[in-house]
Design an enzyme around this catalytic site. Structure first.
Site, PDB file in Angstrom:
ATOM      1  N   GLU A 169      -3.600   1.670  -7.287  1.00  0.00           N
ATOM      2  CA  GLU A 169      -4.077   2.792  -6.493  1.00  0.00           C
ATOM      3  C   GLU A 169      -3.184   4.003  -6.756  1.00  0.00           C
ATOM      4  OE1 GLU A 169      -6.478   1.719  -2.767  1.00  0.00           O
ATOM      5  OE2 GLU A 169      -4.400   1.472  -2.242  1.00  0.00           O
TER       6      GLU A 169
ATOM      7  N   HIS B  31       0.847  -1.195   0.000  1.00  0.00           N
ATOM      8  CA  HIS B  31       0.000   0.000   0.000  1.00  0.00           C
ATOM      9  C   HIS B  31       0.885   1.249   0.000  1.00  0.00           C
ATOM     10  CE1 HIS B  31      -2.944   2.989   1.240  1.00  0.00           C
ATOM     11  NE2 HIS B  31      -3.870   2.142   0.852  1.00  0.00           N
TER      12      HIS B  31
HETATM   13  O1  LIG Z   1      -6.268   3.399   0.227  1.00  0.00           O
HETATM   14  C1  LIG Z   1      -7.336   3.025  -0.103  1.00  0.00           C
HETATM   15  C2  LIG Z   1      -7.768   1.661   0.145  1.00  0.00           C
HETATM   16  O2  LIG Z   1      -6.723   0.963   0.711  1.00  0.00           O
HETATM   17  C3  LIG Z   1      -8.299   3.908  -0.769  1.00  0.00           C
HETATM   18  O3  LIG Z   1      -8.822   4.775   0.174  1.00  0.00           O
HETATM   19  P1  LIG Z   1     -10.010   5.760  -0.257  1.00  0.00           P
HETATM   20  O4  LIG Z   1     -11.062   4.909  -0.882  1.00  0.00           O
HETATM   21  O5  LIG Z   1     -10.454   6.389   1.028  1.00  0.00           O
HETATM   22  O6  LIG Z   1      -9.435   6.735  -1.225  1.00  0.00           O
END
Ligand SMILES: O=C(CO)COP(=O)(O)O
Length: 299
Positions: A209, A139
């Site tokens: 992400e 992450h």
């Molecule tokens: O980091 C995230 C999931 O691990 C995404 O977070 P958000 O959906 O709050 O942007």
């Protein structure tokens, strides 16, 4: 087993496992007492033309988690969606004991190798012992706040898989990297580090992400997300195998909510979501889960 890198072993942060929203802002703030947040997950079982999802939530407490678990237990979830929730370590047992078996449980981190004298760390063996089937690795908050590097993350993933813990392997670029036109380079470098350590991808879900979209309310457009997901799939085709490229689930994370999930889910290569803030409310999370069902994608 690889030893902890010196930057991690010597840092007081090595005892914290506390991701917060907004990696860049949080990095500037020194995350001294950052509590872990509840995270949920989802992804599509691509090979079976089904969808699954992942999501997350806000800071957990026994009471807030109890409420969220009740909402999830009461939710109607499409059967072709695999659903995963990732509470902070200390609440995994509470969640396992109260959540329906329909939903699987993930940790937000794990130690790099076999359990031993690594104070403050949790091993894959312990996750298995407590019935936790998944772990989220790589992450952006662990990369950018805790200083975990690509190689360290890749080795963690390989060890977790060796213990039959499934992995949600995160990748994603910072805003300045996107603006410099380096999105693909960054994602491919992170993928290569996973591939250097992982040989069997069956139990891996890739979570794209973009860091600028996490916790910011600034979601990637469906086109922006799809562009990277296609590139990731192509990368697998060239660097791993066509089979893995077509079967691996690639989920999107970053400001996904009940209002924007349907448009994102229509994209061919978006196989589900990793959701943060929007998964705090069980009904919203259920809406996001059900947006990735193959029935709706096909409609
Ligand atoms: O980091 C995230 C999931 O691990 C995404 O977070 P958000 O959906 O709050 O942007």
């Amino acid at each position: 087993m690889a030893a902890a890198p010196s930057y991690l072993a010597s840092s007081p942060l090595s005892r914290l496992a506390g991701p917060r929203r907004g990696a860049a802002a949080a990095a500037a703030r020194a995350p001294a007492a950052a509590p872990q947040q509840l995270r949920l997950g989802c992804y599509r079982r691509r090979a079976q033309r089904v969808v699954a999802m992942a999501g997350s939530g806000k800071n957990g407490t026994k009471d807030s988690i109890s409420k969220l678990v009740s909402e999830l237990n009461a939710a109607t979830l499409e059967s072709d969606v695999d659903v995963v929730v990732a509470p902070p370590f200390i609440y995994i047992d509470q969640v396992k004991n109260s959540l329906t078996n329909r939903i699987e449980v993930s940790a937000q981190n794990v130690w790099i190798g076999k359990g031993g004298a690594y104070t403050g760390e949790i091993s894959a063996e312990q996750l298995v012992d407590i019935g936790c089937q998944w772990v989220i690795l790589g992450h952006s908050e662990r990369r950018n706040i805790l200083g975990e590097d690509d190689e360290f993350i890749g080795k963690k993933a390989a060890y977790a898989l060796s213990q039959n813990v499934k992995v949600i392997a995160c990748i994603g670029e910072l805003l300045e990297e996107r603006e410099a036109g380096k999105t693909f380079d960054v994602c491919f470098k992170q993928l290569k580090a996973y591939a250097d350590s992982i040989s069997n991808w069956t139990d891996v879900v890739i979570a794209y992400e973009p860091v600028w979209a996490i916790g910011t309310g600034k979601v990637a457009t469906p086109e922006q997300a799809q562009e990277v997901h296609v590139a990731v799939r192509d990368w697998f085709k060239t660097n791993v195998s066509p089979d893995v490229a077509s079967s691996i689930r690639i989920i999107y994370g970053g400001s996904v909510n009940a209002g924007n999930c349907a448009e994102l889910a229509k994209k061919e290569d978006i196989d589900g979501f990793l959701v943060g803030g929007a998964s705090l409310k069980g009904p919203d999370f259920a809406t996001i889960v059900n947006s990735v069902t193959s029935k709706k994608v096909a409609a």
